[in-house]
Motif scaffolding. Structure first.
Motif, PDB file in Angstrom:
ATOM      1  N   ARG A 481     -30.372  30.302 -32.968  1.00 55.46           N
ATOM      2  CA  ARG A 481     -30.066  31.144 -34.131  1.00 55.46           C
ATOM      3  C   ARG A 481     -30.709  32.524 -34.034  1.00 55.46           C
ATOM      4  O   ARG A 481     -30.999  33.157 -35.053  1.00 55.46           O
ATOM      5  N   GLN A 482     -30.878  33.041 -32.828  1.00 58.73           N
ATOM      6  CA  GLN A 482     -31.372  34.399 -32.688  1.00 58.73           C
ATOM      7  C   GLN A 482     -30.254  35.393 -32.951  1.00 58.73           C
ATOM      8  O   GLN A 482     -29.084  35.146 -32.629  1.00 58.73           O
ATOM      9  N   THR A 483     -30.587  36.539 -33.518  1.00 57.18           N
ATOM     10  CA  THR A 483     -29.599  37.572 -33.777  1.00 57.18           C
ATOM     11  C   THR A 483     -28.981  38.032 -32.458  1.00 57.18           C
ATOM     12  O   THR A 483     -29.685  38.413 -31.523  1.00 57.18           O
ATOM     13  N   SER A 484     -27.650  37.981 -32.373  1.00 63.05           N
ATOM     14  CA  SER A 484     -26.959  38.283 -31.123  1.00 63.05           C
ATOM     15  C   SER A 484     -25.924  39.392 -31.275  1.00 63.05           C
ATOM     16  O   SER A 484     -25.290  39.793 -30.299  1.00 63.05           O
ATOM     17  N   GLY A 485     -25.717  39.895 -32.465  1.00 59.59           N
ATOM     18  CA  GLY A 485     -24.730  40.944 -32.658  1.00 59.59           C
ATOM     19  C   GLY A 485     -24.467  41.186 -34.134  1.00 59.59           C
ATOM     20  O   GLY A 485     -25.085  40.566 -35.012  1.00 59.59           O
ATOM     21  N   PHE A 486     -23.549  42.096 -34.408  1.00 59.01           N
ATOM     22  CA  PHE A 486     -23.234  42.479 -35.778  1.00 59.01           C
ATOM     23  C   PHE A 486     -21.717  42.544 -35.957  1.00 59.01           C
ATOM     24  O   PHE A 486     -20.963  42.817 -35.028  1.00 59.01           O
TER      25      PHE A 486
END
Length: 633
Positions: A481-486
């Motif tokens: 669940r790491q931030t990988s994009g927007f």
């Protein structure tokens, strides 16, 4: 000096697990003169020094199944380091980097970005719970002379302390009032530690009550580049009162007020600088009732707050001002009791309320953020046999309101095997689920997911006679669940945070203490983190393998050639990371006790280079020297 007197408590304590079931009641703290060097105590007494950071209750460090390190009073004094973040450089495995004056990036094994980092406590209570998830060290600039020890656990601490403890917990323990009698003043003058003055005065109010007062004024250089606003100033005053209300009933009250200034400048075109002024303080209390040898209840209450004024300048013209206020109320109630002959149960609950107000002067925009969080935690210590202890624990938390994130849970399991008094083997499994955060975007509150962490740990402590102690701590982490994009919400236009990133990381820390001859002590450590991140664009995000130095190390050497004369050195190393060059640091200290009341220290710091970069900005730590005189009345 005897050999056992010189081995640091951080390593001696870890080997002192008894070979039979021991009572779970907190061990007695050794009575000591305010200025007695802890290394003068016997080995047996050192083994009983209590720590709180790993379990929320005082117990011998030897009985913990965690990667715990204690920086004790003589190590603090002889290091020549004059602030808490600088002292943390001596803890194996930590990543400490000066950002701007008075502000430091710090983490344990995974780095800062995307994680809640390390929880910082003073005497077991959290302070300055900022939305930025970092500590304003210039506002917690305690005098080194009132610090009894610094306890650090590397690895997840959420099962005991709740949120913001994913990578570990730092507990700054101040001196008990009964161990501080008389007056003490010290003065520092130097190039980087420009001017520091502090005092400490303690006395008794009858047979049952002791207190002390302290104060500190500090002016420090901010490092390179050298500009008029590039400095760290702090004025602070505080007190502590310890009283015995009745047999087995103890009350502690302490507080502080601070007025600090932080300034930094960047060599960019056009020129840019920022001024950060903080005023505030805290008041906290602890009431403890010992019902019997194995049963006790504790109630803690703390309040703290500060006002912050941030002024940014470009070409000496202010273009943006933010006024920021934070208030935190925190209360905790816990109880521990024996269940049968082999079980000890500790349960508790925590309630916190955080209020943050901000006002952007030029835009005229104001906002208020309120967060209420409740936690319940429990730990069961089960002595399976005289040499094997199993600990089951966990924390369940809830955050309310539109800005809250619902329920989060952080369980763990720990096992310690101590077949003999000079050998300990422990292992642990933890699952840390931090609460999601809500951030403002396009006028809306948008959920920003927090990563999940599964942690496996294994540690070994072994003492070889009375001259060598070895400690090995290893870990394997899985993060998802790491931030990988927007992305953009088509209906509202708000930013959506994608959370498909994953990382596997492993590594560990090795530390050794060695006394080759009388009056000489040597300690050394190495730490490493290896990681493999997936589903993250390295051009857009710092991956763990980029932001965490693969190798960190340090060594301290202390020598007392004649009584009253001390020679000490610190050598530190951090490998290149995220474009920050590899750096070395050498500190040297000459300490001389002129008489029973007066001592003089001459310290050189960062002697290897005129300056070096440690963090992602252009600020650099500089070479410095200072002279300190201390007098006791």
């Amino acid at each position: 000096m005897r050999l056992s007197h010189a081995i640091p408590a951080a390593v001696l304590l870890a080997t002192a697990v008894p070979g039979q079931n021991a009572p779970s009641a907190p061990p007695q703290e050794p009575a000591s003169n305010p200025d007695v060097d802890l290394t003068e105590l016997s080995l047996e007494q050192l083994m009983e020094v209590p720590v709180e950071v790993s379990s929320r209750q005082s117990q011998s460090l030897a009985r913990t199944a965690a990667a715990v390190f204690v920086l004790n009073e003589p190590e603090i004094r002889r290091s020549g380091l004059r602030s808490v973040p600088e002292l943390l450089r001596l803890v194996p495995g930590l990543i400490i980097a000066q950002d701007v004056p008075g502000a430091y990036g710090f983490s344990s094994r995974l780095g800062e970005y995307g994680f809640s980092g390390m929880l910082v406590l003073i005497d077991g209570q959290r302070l300055y719970n900022t939305l930025l998830r970092r500590e304003y060290w210039q506002a917690i600039d305690l005098p080194v002379e009132i610090i009894e020890r610094i306890e650090v656990v590397r690895g997840p601490g959420g099962a005991r302390w709740g949120d913001k403890a994913t990578q570990g917990v730092i507990n700054i323990v101040t001196r008990r009032a009964k161990n501080v009698a008389g007056a003490r003043i010290s003065g520092v003058v130097g190039t980087e530690e420009r001017l520091i003055g502090s005092f400490r005065w303690g006395d008794s109010l009858g047979d049952a009550t002791d207190f002390y007062l302290w104060g500190k004024l500090a002016q420090r250089d901010g490092g390179a580049p050298n500009t008029s606003g590039d400095r760290w100033d702090n004025n602070a005053i505080g007190m502590r009162v310890d009283t015995e209300l009745d047999a087995g009933v103890a009350l502690t009250v302490d507080g502080m007020y601070h007025d600090s200034f932080l300034g930094d400048s960047y060599e960019v075109d056009p020129g840019f600088s920022s001024l950060n002024m903080i005023k505030g303080g805290h008041l906290k209390s602890r009431l403890r009732v010992d019902h019997d040898e194995h049963s006790w209840t504790e109630w803690r209450v703390g309040v703290d707050g500060y006002d912050q004024d941030i002024r940014d300048f470009r070409d000496n013209v202010p273009d943006f001002t933010l006024r920021f206020r934070e208030e935190l109320f925190d209360t905790m109630l816990q109880h521990s009791r024996r269940l049968g002959s082999d079980l000890q149960l500790t349960v508790g609950t925590v309630l916190r309320h955080l209020t943050v107000e901000s006002f952007r002067v030029f835009s005229g925009r104001a906002a208020e953020y309120n967060e209420t969080r409740g936690d319940v935690f429990a730990a069961l210590d089960w002595d399976l046999d005289p040499h094997l202890r199993l600990t089951l624990g966990g924390n369940l938390g809830y955050q309310d309101g539109d800005t809250g994130s619902g329920v989060d849970s952080q369980p763990d399991l720990r096992l310690a095997w101590t077949p003999s008094s000079d050998f300990t083997l422990w292992t642990a499994f933890s699952a840390n689920r931090e609460p999601d955060r809500k951030v403002e975007d396009s006028g809306l509150l948008v959920r920003r997911p927090s990563p999940n962490l599964l942690a496996y740990e294994l540690g070994l402590r072994k003492r070889f006679g009375e001259s060598v102690f070895l400690q090995l701590d290893g870990f394997a982490y899985h993060v998802d669940r790491q931030t990988s994009g927007f992305d953009t919400d088509p209906g509202t236009g708000a930013t959506l945070y994608l959370s498909d990133g994953r990382t596997n990381a492993f590594g560990g820390e090795a530390s050794i203490a060695w006394n080759p001859i009388d009056n000489v002590r040597v300690t050394a450590f190495l730490a490493t983190t290896e990681a493999n991140s997936r589903n993250q664009d390295p051009a857009e995000f710092f991956t763990i393998e980029e932001q965490v130095p693969r190798l960190r190390g340090g060594m301290t050497v202390g020598w007392e050639p004649v009584p009253g004369l001390e020679l000490d050195s610190n050598l530190l190393y951090t490998q290149r990371r995220a474009g920050i060059p590899t750096w070395w640091r050498l500190d040297l200290r000459l300490g001389w006790r002129a008489n029973e009341a007066t001592s003089i220290d001459l310290v050189g710091q960062n002697l290897t280079d005129p300056r070096h970069q440690e963090y992602y900005y252009q600020e650099q730590a500089e070479r410095g020297v200072y002279l300190m005189v201390t007098h006791r009345f």
